[in-house]
Design an enzyme around this catalytic site. Structure first.
Site, PDB file in Angstrom:
ATOM      1  N   ASP A  57       5.166  37.091  -3.674  1.00  0.00           N
ATOM      2  CA  ASP A  57       5.907  35.836  -3.764  1.00  0.00           C
ATOM      3  C   ASP A  57       6.584  35.681  -2.407  1.00  0.00           C
ATOM      4  O   ASP A  57       7.455  36.484  -2.050  1.00  0.00           O
ATOM      5  CB  ASP A  57       6.943  35.914  -4.889  1.00  0.00           C
ATOM      6  CG  ASP A  57       7.765  34.638  -5.033  1.00  0.00           C
ATOM      7  OD1 ASP A  57       7.885  33.881  -4.045  1.00  0.00           O
ATOM      8  OD2 ASP A  57       8.315  34.408  -6.129  1.00  0.00           O
ATOM      9  N   SER A 135      -0.989  19.618   5.514  1.00  0.00           N
ATOM     10  CA  SER A 135      -1.472  18.566   4.623  1.00  0.00           C
ATOM     11  C   SER A 135      -1.536  17.280   5.423  1.00  0.00           C
ATOM     12  O   SER A 135      -0.871  17.150   6.472  1.00  0.00           O
ATOM     13  CB  SER A 135      -0.517  18.394   3.436  1.00  0.00           C
ATOM     14  OG  SER A 135      -0.763  17.185   2.739  1.00  0.00           O
ATOM     15  N   TYR A 148       8.084  17.003  -0.097  1.00  0.00           N
ATOM     16  CA  TYR A 148       6.831  17.687   0.235  1.00  0.00           C
ATOM     17  C   TYR A 148       6.424  17.400   1.673  1.00  0.00           C
ATOM     18  O   TYR A 148       6.138  18.314   2.451  1.00  0.00           O
ATOM     19  CB  TYR A 148       5.741  17.228  -0.738  1.00  0.00           C
ATOM     20  CG  TYR A 148       4.388  17.846  -0.479  1.00  0.00           C
ATOM     21  CD1 TYR A 148       4.107  19.141  -0.907  1.00  0.00           C
ATOM     22  CD2 TYR A 148       3.389  17.136   0.184  1.00  0.00           C
ATOM     23  CE1 TYR A 148       2.868  19.715  -0.667  1.00  0.00           C
ATOM     24  CE2 TYR A 148       2.149  17.702   0.427  1.00  0.00           C
ATOM     25  CZ  TYR A 148       1.892  18.988  -0.006  1.00  0.00           C
ATOM     26  OH  TYR A 148       0.662  19.557   0.241  1.00  0.00           O
ATOM     27  N   LYS A 152       6.186  19.769   5.103  1.00  0.00           N
ATOM     28  CA  LYS A 152       4.923  19.868   5.855  1.00  0.00           C
ATOM     29  C   LYS A 152       5.090  19.376   7.289  1.00  0.00           C
ATOM     30  O   LYS A 152       4.518  19.961   8.219  1.00  0.00           O
ATOM     31  CB  LYS A 152       3.823  19.077   5.138  1.00  0.00           C
ATOM     32  CG  LYS A 152       3.402  19.665   3.797  1.00  0.00           C
ATOM     33  CD  LYS A 152       2.798  21.051   3.957  1.00  0.00           C
ATOM     34  CE  LYS A 152       2.214  21.566   2.649  1.00  0.00           C
ATOM     35  NZ  LYS A 152       1.637  22.928   2.793  1.00  0.00           N
TER      36      LYS A 152
END
Length: 288
Positions: A57, A135, A148, A152
């Site tokens: 993790d 992304s 998000y 990124k």
């Protein structure tokens, strides 16, 4: 195959989807892959010839340290680190709880930084490379993608900075920017967005409810028509093995198109195109 037999590659977030496919593809090419997974059941699923699961993790320092010790104790050199682990959590800036903002950055940015820092000594010794899975959201931020895309965008910036720091030392840094890929992460992202939308106040739902539903519908459509994880993994493997890799690779025609448009068009023009594309996914005739 023999060229890579004595080399290691670490792939984080390898339980399913792009990470699992990348681990398998790199093992097929002769690498010994340390595949980061979070649960024993995931380890059993991903274990195969050339793929060794490790419990990881990336937000837990003790597990990151254990990974670094595992690499340091191995006589094989570390060829590459593929920072693939990630989560997708979407919601309007006003409505997304701060705890979610912090968790998205913890997983999608700080965890990658922690693993990279831990493995850089080994990569410097081997003159290896870091592959950061970003992304299309790291180049263009859609509505409800603030957290998000923010993480990124930050990962892209860290990648640029790191590349300029370690290039003189022989380490290459590459960013991979996927568009729509048919993975479980996208499906989980839609479910999470719906759960968070249900927690919005009535006023927030009136302002953003249709936007969230339209964005989820667009995401589902883009994912369904996207590349398979195995096809996307070929691009990651290319970034990991090409002798002189580019600094960035896009994955899928949608990613390449959006980045091209973002370079050519003004912000306002791109806003109009994005809005027009989203409008057909609204659940009713409103375009708020």
């Amino acid at each position: 195959m023999t060229e890579h037999t004595q080399k290691l590659i670490v792939v984080t977030g390898a339980s399913t989807g792009l990470g699992a496919s990348t681990a398998r593809e790199l093992a097929r090419r002769g690498f010994h892959v340390l595949a980061g997974v979070r649960r024993d059941s995931d380890a059993d699923a991903v274990r195969s010839t050339g793929v060794e699961p490790v419990i990881l993790d990336i937000t837990r320092p003790e597990q990151v340290e254990a990974l670094a010790a595992r690499v340091a104790d191995d006589p094989r050199e570390l060829h590459a680190l593929v920072n693939n682990a990630g989560i997708q959590v979407n919601g309007p800036v006003e409505a997304l709880p701060m705890s979610q903002w912090r968790w998205v950055f913890e997983v999608n940015l700080f965890g990658h930084v922690a693993v990279t820092r831990a493995l850089l000594p080994a990569l410097l010794r081997s003159r290896g490379r870091v592959i950061n899975i970003s992304s299309i959201g790291g180049r263009v931020a859609m509505a409800t993608y603030g957290a998000y895309a923010g993480a990124k965008f930050a990962l892209e910036a860290v990648s640029d900075s790191l590349r300029r720091e370690v290039a003189p030392l022989g380490v290459q840094v590459v960013v991979v920017e996927p568009g729509g890929v048919r993975t479980e992460m996208a499906t989980r992202g839609i479910a999470t967005a719906n759960e968070l939308a249900a927690l919005m106040t009535p006023e927030q739902d009136e302002r953003y409810g249709d936007l969230v539903r339209a964005t989820n519908a667009l995401m589902a459509s883009g994912t369904a028509s996207g590349l398979t994880a195995d096809a996307a993994a070929l691009v990651v493997a290319k970034a990991a093995t090409t002798r002189r890799p580019r600094t960035r690779y896009t994955v899928g025609r949608d990613a390449a198109l959006i980045i091209r448009l973002a370079r050519m068009l003004s912000d306002r023009t791109l806003d109009r195109i994005v809005t027009a594309n989203l409008r057909r996914h609204y659940p009713r005739a409103t375009t708020a």
